[in-house]
Design a protein around this motif. Structure first.
Motif, short mmCIF file in Angstrom:
data_model
loop_
_atom_site.label_atom_id
_atom_site.label_comp_id
_atom_site.label_asym_id
_atom_site.label_seq_id
_atom_site.Cartn_x
_atom_site.Cartn_y
_atom_site.Cartn_z
N ASN A 1 -36.21 -14.94 -1.65
CA ASN A 1 -35.28 -14.39 -2.85
C ASN A 1 -34.23 -15.39 -2.90
O ASN A 1 -32.85 -14.96 -2.99
N PRO A 2 -34.44 -16.48 -3.59
CA PRO A 2 -33.43 -17.55 -3.51
C PRO A 2 -32.60 -17.49 -4.94
O PRO A 2 -31.32 -17.75 -4.90
N PHE B 1 -38.71 -15.10 -10.59
CA PHE B 1 -39.29 -15.94 -9.73
C PHE B 1 -39.42 -15.56 -8.30
O PHE B 1 -39.90 -16.26 -7.37
N ASN B 2 -38.59 -14.62 -7.96
CA ASN B 2 -38.35 -14.24 -6.66
C ASN B 2 -39.49 -13.47 -6.14
O ASN B 2 -40.08 -12.80 -6.65
N ALA B 3 -39.85 -13.73 -4.98
CA ALA B 3 -41.06 -13.03 -4.21
C ALA B 3 -40.87 -12.18 -3.12
O ALA B 3 -41.60 -11.62 -2.46
N GLY B 4 -39.49 -12.07 -2.83
CA GLY B 4 -39.09 -11.31 -1.57
C GLY B 4 -39.34 -9.74 -1.86
O GLY B 4 -38.17 -8.99 -1.34
N TYR B 5 -40.14 -9.03 -2.52
CA TYR B 5 -39.90 -7.59 -2.45
C TYR B 5 -41.33 -7.26 -1.80
O TYR B 5 -42.35 -8.00 -1.51
N PRO B 6 -41.19 -6.13 -1.16
CA PRO B 6 -42.30 -5.56 -0.09
C PRO B 6 -43.59 -5.85 -0.61
O PRO B 6 -44.55 -6.26 0.40
N ALA B 7 -43.94 -5.25 -1.48
CA ALA B 7 -45.23 -5.44 -1.90
C ALA B 7 -46.01 -6.72 -1.81
O ALA B 7 -47.28 -6.63 -1.64
N GLY C 1 -24.54 -11.49 -5.52
CA GLY C 1 -25.42 -11.17 -6.60
C GLY C 1 -26.76 -10.88 -6.09
O GLY C 1 -27.73 -10.51 -6.55
N TRP C 2 -27.02 -11.48 -4.82
CA TRP C 2 -28.38 -11.20 -4.12
C TRP C 2 -28.69 -9.90 -3.88
O TRP C 2 -27.71 -8.99 -3.15
N SER C 3 -29.79 -9.52 -3.58
CA SER C 3 -30.20 -8.31 -2.94
C SER C 3 -31.55 -8.30 -2.12
O SER C 3 -32.53 -8.86 -2.63
N PHE C 4 -31.37 -8.29 -0.97
CA PHE C 4 -32.60 -8.39 0.05
C PHE C 4 -33.09 -6.96 0.40
O PHE C 4 -32.55 -6.14 0.86
N THR C 5 -34.51 -6.88 0.48
CA THR C 5 -35.21 -5.83 0.72
C THR C 5 -35.98 -5.84 2.15
O THR C 5 -36.93 -6.89 2.36
#
Lengths: 252, 395
Positions: free
Chosen positions: B27-28, B38-44, B193-197
């Motif tokens: 999630n850069p 382009f963020n790929a840091g989501y659980p699915a 501004g970032w959000s990490f799951t």
């Protein structure tokens, strides 16, 4: 009784009688050469000994047990190792790994699921392989990629792979085929060295008379699928039957 | 440590650290920025990275070490999913029995299919495995409907027995969990501004994948692994060296089939349904692509390949013409339409085209896959460092 007893072996490919009533007895601790002109059936005979071909009739006994109908790996486990005409090695593996594989085969048999052990911890196997490589003067190349070796070194490596199993019988299929004279002489020296260091029986199939007469203690001459004569090198030299087989006509 | 030498231990620790930090590393871009898509840091998606990475690791044990190219590994993935869903229906919503069952059932299938297919090698082996996988797929669709629920796919229902869970009446479909910890639960961390799951599901998959990676590392370094490489190198020599190559290849096939079954079980644990399309030949082909793109026979390659392909699939397929118009809005009207039209072929529905082009480029210019690319860059970097060092004394 020899260590290898071939009795009345016949093999036919369609209309061609490749082997006709072959009898052969290889004595323990000797170097026995099988010679003969092209198409004499030398390779067919060898393939019958290692399980690649099954003769139509006859028997092949090794160390008192029949080898007929057994798979190549079973025959190897009985104590027969084979050197090929062109060196067959594991080209993608390192030199020492090439020698470790036969060590594992000898210790663990034809199959063992040793998936959790680590190669690095098999100190005995590594030592055994290193000693063997030192014997054939290849210890300095032990981490080299086997596929990148010179042809002469590949031949040495293949010999090391066979010898490390301490076979009762070493079969050599034209070990100097296609080699330059210098390489041929190196191979002869290597084989002599091997023979001097240990008790081993060798059966050599060979074309090159120079090799045969430098190494063999007994010679069988094969022509058109049948043994012509079996004797010591001195008696074979200049024997009219042999000259006839090689030259076609007896030169009187 | 862990029965590995220091170099491999360091490698394993790096892989563990990267895996655990994935939700942050992928999630850069800040949530509000235009690059957030382009963020790929989501659980699915991260779960898919771990699951397909695991499958590719297993596939690599067969293909990378022995050279036997199986085109039927999706069958084991599908079988694993069905086994897991049945465990959810009959036994418990706990994921542990489900993934154990999926691994074992896939192992039995792999034993049967491998026993027959391994009688042949090369292209004939590939065709046999492909045929078996298609048979499994067709049967799951038709005659095996009582077990697979055919076209609809196998799903949970409100009146499943679930013996271990007590079997009390419920009003909504249950969620797979690990001793009370639900796979779908997550917590979100907002920094600037970032959000990490951080989701339970991802971390469960990640831990299983790390264990799978560790096992494959051990296999690569074992005498068994060395023998498998010898099979790829020269099977004739191996047979004349007193080893029977058949049980070795069969063991490799079963192990890699069990990896695929475990991956299928994890897919079901993340989303408890199983459909026949999971066994289709395209799914078998996908794992082959992953392994080749990443680097055949390397430890890390298959995982990178799986990540690369799943990233392309999810990110490129999300970009539609609207997004493209946003990007190329600065161009004159006619030109904008043309450029958008061209790019639209490669994104959205057409993402396979992008994948195809990338696959061709990689196979042509980097036959060793992404891992070889990484090595080349590292070598160039190191050489430059060396030549700089060489220059120093001259000054």
């Amino acid at each position: 009784m020899g260590i290898l007893e071939v009795k009345g072996v016949n093999k036919r490919f369609g209309g061609l009688q490749a082997l006709g009533n072959v009898n052969l007895s290889v004595q323990e601790n000797t170097v026995h050469a099988i010679i003969g002109p092209n198409g004499a059936g030398k390779s067919t005979l060898l393939n019958c000994l290692v399980g690649k071909l099954i003769p139509d009739s006859g028997s092949v006994m090794f160390d008192g047990k029949s080898v007929l109908g057994r798979k190549p790996y079973e025959i190897n486990q009985m104590g027969i190792s084979r050197v090929f005409q062109t060196p067959e090695i594991f080209a993608d593996l390192s030199v020492i790994e090439n020698v470790m594989i036969p060590c594992f085969a000898r210790r663990d048999g034809s199959f063992r699921l040793h998936a959790i052990e680590t190669v690095e911890r098999e100190k005995d196997i590594i030592e055994q392989a290193e000693r063997m490589l030192a014997d054939v003067k290849m210890l300095d190349k032990r981490h080299a990629h086997a596929g990148s070796l010179s042809r002469g070194d590949k031949r040495r490596l293949e010999m090391a792979m066979c010898l490390v199993q301490e076979p009762k019988l070493l079969l050599l299929d034209e070990p100097t085929a296609g080699m330059a004279r210098a390489d041929t002489n190196n191979t002869i020296d290597l084989l002599k060295e091997i023979k001097a260091k240990r008790d081993i029986t060798m059966a050599i199939i060979e074309h090159d008379m120079h090799v045969v007469f430098s190494l063999a203690e007994r010679i069988t001459v094969l022509a058109q699928g049948t043994p012509l004569i079996e004797d010591t090198p001195d008696n074979i030299k200049g024997h009219p039957k042999v000259r006839e087989a090689y030259l076609g006509e007896a030169q009187v | 440590m862990f029965g590995l030498n220091p170099k491999d231990t360091r490698f394993l620790l790096i892989v563990i650290a990267l895996t655990l930090l994935t939700p942050i590393l992928l999630n850069p871009f800040p949530t509000e920025s235009g690059l957030a898509q382009f963020n790929a840091g989501y659980p699915a998606l991260m779960q898919r990275f771990a699951i397909y990475g695991l499958m590719a690791i297993g596939f690599n044990i067969l293909f990378g070490l022995t050279g036997y190219l199986s085109f039927g590994h999706a069958a084991f993935l599908g079988v694993g999913s069905y086994a897991a869903v049945w465990m959810f229906k009959l036994l418990s919503m706990n994921v542990i029995p489900a993934i154990i069952a999926s691994t074992l059932v896939a192992g039995v299938f792999a034993l049967a299919i491998g026993y027959v297919s391994l009688r042949r090698s090369g292209i004939y082996f590939s065709i046999l495995t492909l045929a078996f996988a298609e048979m499994c797929y067709r049967m799951a669709y038709s005659v095996l409907t009582p077990i697979t629920n055919g076209e609809t796919g196998l799903q949970l229902t409100l009146n499943d027995p679930r013996i271990l869970d007590g079997g009390e009446a419920i009003t909504s479909l249950p969620v797979p969990g690990l001793f009370g910890l639900q796979m779908t639960s997550y917590s979100t961390l907002n920094i600037a501004g970032w959000s990490f799951t951080f989701s339970v599901g991802y971390y469960f998959c990640a831990v299983v994948a790390i264990l799978g990676f560790y096992l494959s590392l051990r296999i690569f370094r074992s005498p068994f692994g060395m023998t498998l490489r010898a099979i790829k190198s020269n099977q004739q020599r191996l047979n004349y060296t007193g080893m029977n190559s058949r049980p070795y290849t069969l063991a490799a096939f079963v192990i890699s089939g069990m990896y695929a079954g475990l991956a299928g079980g994890l897919l079901a644990a993340m989303d408890p349904l199983a459909g026949a399309e999971r066994m289709q030949w395209t799914a078998s082909g996908e794992v082959v692509l992953m392994t080749i793109v990443g680097g055949v026979g390397t430890l890390m390659g298959p995982v990178l390949g799986a990540g690369f392909i799943k990233y392309c699939e999810n990110i490129f397929s999300k970009i539609n013409e609207g997004v493209l118009h946003g990007w190329f809005g600065f161009l004159p009207d006619g030109l904008e339409d043309l450029v958008v039209w061209i790019f639209a072929r490669f994104v959205g529905e057409g993402w396979h085209l992008t994948l195809g082009v990338m696959f061709m480029l990689i196979v042509t210019f980097l036959p060793g896959g992404l891992v070889e690319g990484g090595r080349r860059i590292a070598a160039r970097y190191r050489n430059r460092g060396k030549s700089d060092a060489a220059k120093q004394p001259a000054e």
